[in-house]
Write a protein that holds these residues in place. Structure first.
Motif, PDB file in Angstrom:
ATOM      1  N   ALA A 174       0.850  -1.195   0.000  1.00 16.87           N
ATOM      2  CA  ALA A 174       0.000   0.000   0.000  1.00 16.87           C
ATOM      3  C   ALA A 174       0.882   1.239   0.000  1.00 16.87           C
ATOM      4  O   ALA A 174       1.619   1.474   0.955  1.00 16.87           O
ATOM      5  CB  ALA A 174      -0.924  -0.002   1.209  1.00 16.87           C
ATOM      6  N   ARG A 176      -4.231   3.988   3.578  1.00 14.25           N
ATOM      7  CA  ARG A 176      -4.771   3.193   2.483  1.00 14.25           C
ATOM      8  C   ARG A 176      -4.239   1.773   2.605  1.00 14.25           C
ATOM      9  O   ARG A 176      -3.059   1.542   2.433  1.00 14.25           O
ATOM     10  CB  ARG A 176      -4.369   3.782   1.133  1.00 14.25           C
ATOM     11  CG  ARG A 176      -4.717   5.235   0.968  1.00 14.25           C
ATOM     12  CD  ARG A 176      -6.105   5.369   0.467  1.00 14.25           C
ATOM     13  NE  ARG A 176      -6.390   6.798   0.279  1.00 14.25           N
ATOM     14  CZ  ARG A 176      -7.582   7.288   0.345  1.00 14.25           C
ATOM     15  NH1 ARG A 176      -8.592   6.496   0.550  1.00 14.25           N
ATOM     16  NH2 ARG A 176      -7.787   8.563   0.185  1.00 14.25           N
ATOM     17  N   ILE A 189      -5.631  -0.764   0.895  1.00 14.27           N
ATOM     18  CA  ILE A 189      -5.889  -1.469  -0.359  1.00 14.27           C
ATOM     19  C   ILE A 189      -4.734  -1.176  -1.306  1.00 14.27           C
ATOM     20  O   ILE A 189      -4.413  -0.016  -1.566  1.00 14.27           O
ATOM     21  CB  ILE A 189      -7.221  -1.017  -0.991  1.00 14.27           C
ATOM     22  CG1 ILE A 189      -8.370  -1.248  -0.023  1.00 14.27           C
ATOM     23  CG2 ILE A 189      -7.458  -1.741  -2.307  1.00 14.27           C
ATOM     24  CD1 ILE A 189      -9.683  -0.644  -0.467  1.00 14.27           C
ATOM     25  N   THR A 227      -2.593  -0.402  -4.548  1.00 17.68           N
ATOM     26  CA  THR A 227      -2.919   0.351  -5.749  1.00 17.68           C
ATOM     27  C   THR A 227      -3.285  -0.576  -6.901  1.00 17.68           C
ATOM     28  O   THR A 227      -4.187  -0.264  -7.691  1.00 17.68           O
ATOM     29  CB  THR A 227      -1.742   1.250  -6.149  1.00 17.68           C
ATOM     30  OG1 THR A 227      -1.410   2.078  -5.040  1.00 17.68           O
ATOM     31  CG2 THR A 227      -2.081   2.127  -7.325  1.00 17.68           C
ATOM     32  N   ALA A 267      -4.998  -3.106  -6.853  1.00 17.69           N
ATOM     33  CA  ALA A 267      -6.418  -3.487  -6.745  1.00 17.69           C
ATOM     34  C   ALA A 267      -7.321  -2.256  -6.752  1.00 17.69           C
ATOM     35  O   ALA A 267      -8.431  -2.296  -7.292  1.00 17.69           O
ATOM     36  CB  ALA A 267      -6.645  -4.290  -5.475  1.00 17.69           C
ATOM     37  N   LEU A 268      -6.848  -1.157  -6.159  1.00 18.38           N
ATOM     38  CA  LEU A 268      -7.696   0.032  -6.019  1.00 18.38           C
ATOM     39  C   LEU A 268      -7.985   0.705  -7.353  1.00 18.38           C
ATOM     40  O   LEU A 268      -9.132   1.083  -7.625  1.00 18.38           O
ATOM     41  CB  LEU A 268      -7.026   1.033  -5.065  1.00 18.38           C
ATOM     42  CG  LEU A 268      -7.816   2.298  -4.751  1.00 18.38           C
ATOM     43  CD1 LEU A 268      -9.119   1.963  -4.061  1.00 18.38           C
ATOM     44  CD2 LEU A 268      -6.988   3.236  -3.902  1.00 18.38           C
ATOM     45  N   THR A 300     -11.857   7.448  -4.854  1.00 16.93           N
ATOM     46  CA  THR A 300     -12.119   7.205  -3.442  1.00 16.93           C
ATOM     47  C   THR A 300     -11.602   8.329  -2.544  1.00 16.93           C
ATOM     48  O   THR A 300     -12.060   8.474  -1.419  1.00 16.93           O
ATOM     49  CB  THR A 300     -11.482   5.869  -2.988  1.00 16.93           C
ATOM     50  OG1 THR A 300     -10.092   5.898  -3.271  1.00 16.93           O
ATOM     51  CG2 THR A 300     -12.142   4.696  -3.675  1.00 16.93           C
TER      52      THR A 300
END
Length: 186
Positions: free
Chosen positions: A31, A153, A155, A157, A159-160, A171
């Motif tokens: 992350a 964060r 999650i 990057t 996946a985001l 987001t």
């Protein structure tokens, strides 16, 4: 020489620190910016513990400045039009700059992340709730501060970004990536 080397690591966030926990190390590797965010909290806590009075004095100066600037700007139309994430992360000054429509272009100065949230954005929110007597708005702004400024964060990057593109939603700003007026373009 050794003391100078240690002091050099204390000037800013020590990116060489990663913690002992394997799960934290894994998180900081997948992350982006999670290690500096965690280290910022660690440094803030350590600084506050080591020199509490100096920290509170400097923080109170930051608070007084932020509240004074907030009181100066709060009734201005250009300030009301700013998004909440921008108010949480920047100080805004009207120095007389105008666009072609005559609207104010404020000068933005970034607030220091953890310190700015603790000693500037949260006190501004408390001042706003004291003026408006609206605790629901305070809760919403406090949530915004924690999401935008303290937002860790977790999650990755990888996946985001696909999820944001699929949902057409940023987001961070809670706005569409592609505006409605341009959705039908190639």
């Amino acid at each position: 020489l050794l003391e100078a080397a240690f002091n050099a690591r204390e000037v800013s966030v020590d990116f060489g620190l990663h913690g002992h926990s394997p799960s934290v190390r894994f998180l900081t590797r997948i992350a982006p910016f999670s290690n500096p965010a965690i280290q910022g909290f660690v440094k803030m806590g350590r600084t506050g513990r080591e020199s509490l009075l100096t920290t509170l004095l400097r923080g109170s100066i930051l608070t007084a400045f932020s509240i004074a600037l907030f009181m100066l700007n709060r009734d201005k139309d250009w300030y009301d039009e700013l998004e909440q994430w921008e108010k949480n992360t920047y100080w805004h000054f009207d120095i007389g700059l105008k666009d072609e429509l005559g609207q104010t272009i404020p000068v933005r100065i970034p607030k220091p992340y953890e310190w700015g949230a603790a000693f500037a954005s949260i006190p501004e929110s408390m001042t706003q709730v004291a003026i408006d007597q609206n605790t629901k708005a305070f809760g919403k702004r406090l949530q915004s501060i924690f999401e935008n400024v303290f937002g860790l964060r977790v999650i990755p990057t990888a996946a985001l970004v696909p999820v944001e593109l699929w949902g057409n939603a940023n987001t961070y700003t809670d706005r569409p990536i592609v505006p409605e007026s341009r959705e039908h373009l190639d």
